[in-house]
Motif scaffolding. Structure first.
Motif, short mmCIF file in Angstrom:
data_model
loop_
_atom_site.label_atom_id
_atom_site.label_comp_id
_atom_site.label_asym_id
_atom_site.label_seq_id
_atom_site.Cartn_x
_atom_site.Cartn_y
_atom_site.Cartn_z
N UNK A 29 47.68 33.74 35.11
CA UNK A 29 49.02 33.94 34.59
C UNK A 29 50.05 33.48 35.61
N UNK A 30 50.88 32.54 35.20
CA UNK A 30 52.03 32.01 35.94
C UNK A 30 51.71 30.71 36.67
N UNK A 31 50.76 30.72 37.63
CA UNK A 31 50.38 29.47 38.33
C UNK A 31 51.61 28.67 38.73
N UNK A 32 52.55 29.32 39.40
CA UNK A 32 53.84 28.69 39.67
C UNK A 32 53.82 27.73 40.85
N UNK A 33 52.88 27.90 41.76
CA UNK A 33 52.84 27.05 42.95
C UNK A 33 51.38 26.75 43.26
N UNK A 34 51.04 25.45 43.29
CA UNK A 34 49.64 25.06 43.49
C UNK A 34 49.55 23.94 44.50
N UNK A 87 70.45 17.16 36.49
CA UNK A 87 69.30 16.27 36.29
C UNK A 87 68.01 17.08 36.26
N UNK A 88 66.97 16.54 35.64
CA UNK A 88 65.69 17.25 35.60
C UNK A 88 65.21 17.59 37.00
N UNK A 89 64.63 18.78 37.12
CA UNK A 89 64.08 19.22 38.41
C UNK A 89 62.63 18.79 38.48
N UNK A 90 62.28 18.01 39.49
CA UNK A 90 60.94 17.44 39.64
C UNK A 90 60.45 16.88 38.30
N UNK A 91 61.15 15.85 37.85
CA UNK A 91 60.87 15.27 36.52
C UNK A 91 59.44 14.79 36.39
N UNK A 92 58.77 14.49 37.49
CA UNK A 92 57.38 14.01 37.42
C UNK A 92 56.44 15.07 36.86
N UNK A 93 56.88 16.32 36.84
CA UNK A 93 56.05 17.41 36.32
C UNK A 93 56.39 17.76 34.87
N UNK A 94 57.18 16.91 34.22
CA UNK A 94 57.49 17.13 32.81
C UNK A 94 56.25 16.93 31.95
N UNK A 95 56.24 17.56 30.79
CA UNK A 95 55.15 17.41 29.84
C UNK A 95 55.56 16.53 28.67
N UNK A 96 54.65 15.76 28.09
CA UNK A 96 54.95 15.09 26.83
C UNK A 96 55.26 16.13 25.75
N UNK A 97 56.13 15.77 24.82
CA UNK A 97 56.58 16.73 23.81
C UNK A 97 55.42 17.29 23.00
N UNK A 98 54.50 16.46 22.55
CA UNK A 98 53.40 16.95 21.73
C UNK A 98 52.51 17.93 22.50
N UNK A 99 52.35 17.69 23.78
CA UNK A 99 51.56 18.61 24.62
C UNK A 99 52.27 19.95 24.72
N UNK A 155 52.49 22.00 48.58
CA UNK A 155 52.21 22.49 47.24
C UNK A 155 53.27 22.02 46.24
N UNK A 156 52.89 22.08 44.96
CA UNK A 156 53.76 21.66 43.86
C UNK A 156 54.24 22.91 43.13
N UNK A 157 55.55 22.98 42.90
CA UNK A 157 56.12 24.12 42.18
C UNK A 157 56.14 23.82 40.68
#
Length: 492
Positions: free
Chosen positions: A341-346, A428-440, A384-386
């Protein structure tokens, strides 16, 4: 179950409008010109059909009660929080069993720390409890501490202690009153297109929901979590994750075992590999709330008895340890799986372990945008990635969305938008590289379901427009035309 016909819905962008017949809790027909004489007809006026939204992580009692508490979310300091509570009390603000209850502060960046004496000075002799937005901090007045038989130098409790203290306060609320609040709140969920929830309230949830359902049918299906204090009883009763609880008309199922591995970002108790800046209290890496051996034992015991573990882990070190525990338990317990649950920082190397271990990443995208400034201040410059949603998806992990209500509002449309655009305030998007595709993101918000077909479970939501045609702001606010849960119309 009474049949329902959804008239004039769109099931795909390239398909004509269709009718969808629901009967016996499943979708029985999809076509054009279906006979409309034998059941209630809901004219959806060209709305777009999706599987029903599932809130995979919320706290039903806390959310229902938060809607009746003093809101201190705008307070920028401990003093401002107290001032907001005093103003609400003077204006006749909400009370609960004689306790002044407020909720919503975010104290991670405050210079001034909360203390019981501040409450006593402002509201002498009053019983006051203020809960943080993330539910991980409880701030009590001296009178309430005395009433509860608690001797504490500051009156401020964190993490599991905060949860237990607040549970003790809320236990004083009459069950009939609390149940009415919660059942009314399921109607609010249906209006958001939600058809199912996993309730992580700190309670004997299976028993509590059985009692509620005997009183009135909720507007959502419920999976009831079990906390370790009730684990032995659940195993003795033979409760297994996914099983229908008898006497609940199929609306209540046994959920996962909930275990707390660490704290939260806003309390600086999320357990991290790297220290928090300016920490001087011996907890510079946050807090690990369960020892590794105990965690492995809990996971193994739960899975052996048929309960899927769901472990709260926010900081990167907590996630590393929890993944280690899942792998260790897999060596003695058949099968893999469970949830974090959460997995906010990996750490990057841990991202790939979710799919390998069959562990679901249960995430709350609204936290990503509301906590971006705190994460930048406290987690900057780390390996780590937030909020690594894009990385988790790319690695093959199963993502499922929730709100953690009352921490965030239970609005799945906002969760989808936050996961896709990673901004909700024009920045602007925050860490846009971690965005998800809409269908996902849509699939994650629908509990893993991607489409509606004949034979599908009749948990459905109709949006006024195709979400694929909408931008960030419009998606958050696209109207819900109709919600069907367990084959019954719950909102239109």
């Amino acid at each position: 179950m009474s049949p329902v016909l959804l008239h004039r819905v769109r099931t795909a962008a390239d398909r004509p409008l269709a009718d969808v017949r629901v009967s016996g809790g499943v979708v029985t027909e999809i076509g054009t010109g279906l006979d409309r004489s034998g059941e209630p007809v809901i004219d959806c006026a060209g709305g777009f059909l999706l599987p029903g939204f599932v809130d995979g992580h919320l706290h039903m009692a806390q959310w229902a009660l938060s809607r009746r508490r003093i809101d201190v979310t705008s307070a920028a300091s401990a003093s401002e929080t107290v001032d907001a509570v005093v103003a609400a009390v003077r204006s006749g603000g909400p009370m609960s069993t004689g306790v002044v209850r407020a909720q919503g502060f975010r104290g991670a960046m405050w210079d001034e720390q909360p203390h019981k004496d501040m409450l006593e000075s402002a509201l002498p002799g009053r019983r006051v409890a203020i809960t943080s937005m993330d539910l991980h901090t409880a701030w009590l007045s001296p009178s309430l501490l005395s009433d509860l038989g608690i001797d504490d130098p500051t009156g401020v409790f964190r993490d599991q202690y905060a949860i237990e203290v607040c549970s003790g306060i809320d236990d004083r609320i009459d069950n009939d009153l609390l149940d009415s609040y919660i059942l009314d709140s399921t109607d609010v969920l249906a209006a958001q297109g939600v058809t199912g929830v996993i309730d992580f309230e700190y309670d004997d949830n299976a028993a509590a929901w059985t009692r509620r359902i005997a009183h009135r049918r909720p507007s959502v299906r419920v999976s009831a979590s079990t906390w370790p204090v009730w684990l032995d009883e659940a195993l003795e009763l033979g409760r297994r994750t996914g099983d229908v609880v008898p006497g609940t008309d199929g609306l209540l199922r046994v959920g996962p075992l909930k275990v707390m591995a660490d704290g939260s970002l806003n309390t600086r108790t999320a357990c991290c590999h790297d220290p928090y800046p300016d920490s001087e209290d011996g907890e510079e890496h946050g807090l690990l709330l369960v020892e590794f051996a105990e965690l492995v034992e809990l996971i193994t015991k739960a899975r052996a008895g048929g309960l899927a573990p769901a472990v709260h882990a926010i900081g990167d070190r907590a996630n590393t340890i929890v993944l280690d525990a899942f792998e260790a338990a897999a060596s003695t317990t058949p099968g893999t799986g469970g949830r974090i649950e959460h997995a906010q920082q990996l750490r990057p190397e841990d991202v790939k372990r979710f799919a390998r271990a069959g562990v679901v990443a249960s995430v709350q995208p609204q936290h990503c945008v509301t906590d971006r400034d705190v994460a930048d201040a406290l987690w900057a410059g780390r390996r780590s990635i937030a909020f690594p949603y894009g990385s988790l998806h790319a690695s093959g992990a199963d993502l499922q969305f929730g709100s953690d209500a009352p921490v965030s509002p239970p609005n799945p449309r906002a969760a989808i938008a936050d996961a896709v655009w990673r901004t909700d305030d024009g920045r602007p998007p925050w860490t846009a590289s971690e965005s998800l595709p809409l269908d996902v993101a849509i699939r994650a918000a629908c509990g893993g379901r991607a489409s509606v077909e004949v034979g599908s479970v009749a948990d459905l939501v109709v949006l006024a427009e195709n979400p694929r045609d909408l931008g960030n702001s419009d998606l958050r606010n696209v109207p819900i035309v109709a919600t069907v849960a367990d084959g019954r119309l719950t909102y239109s």
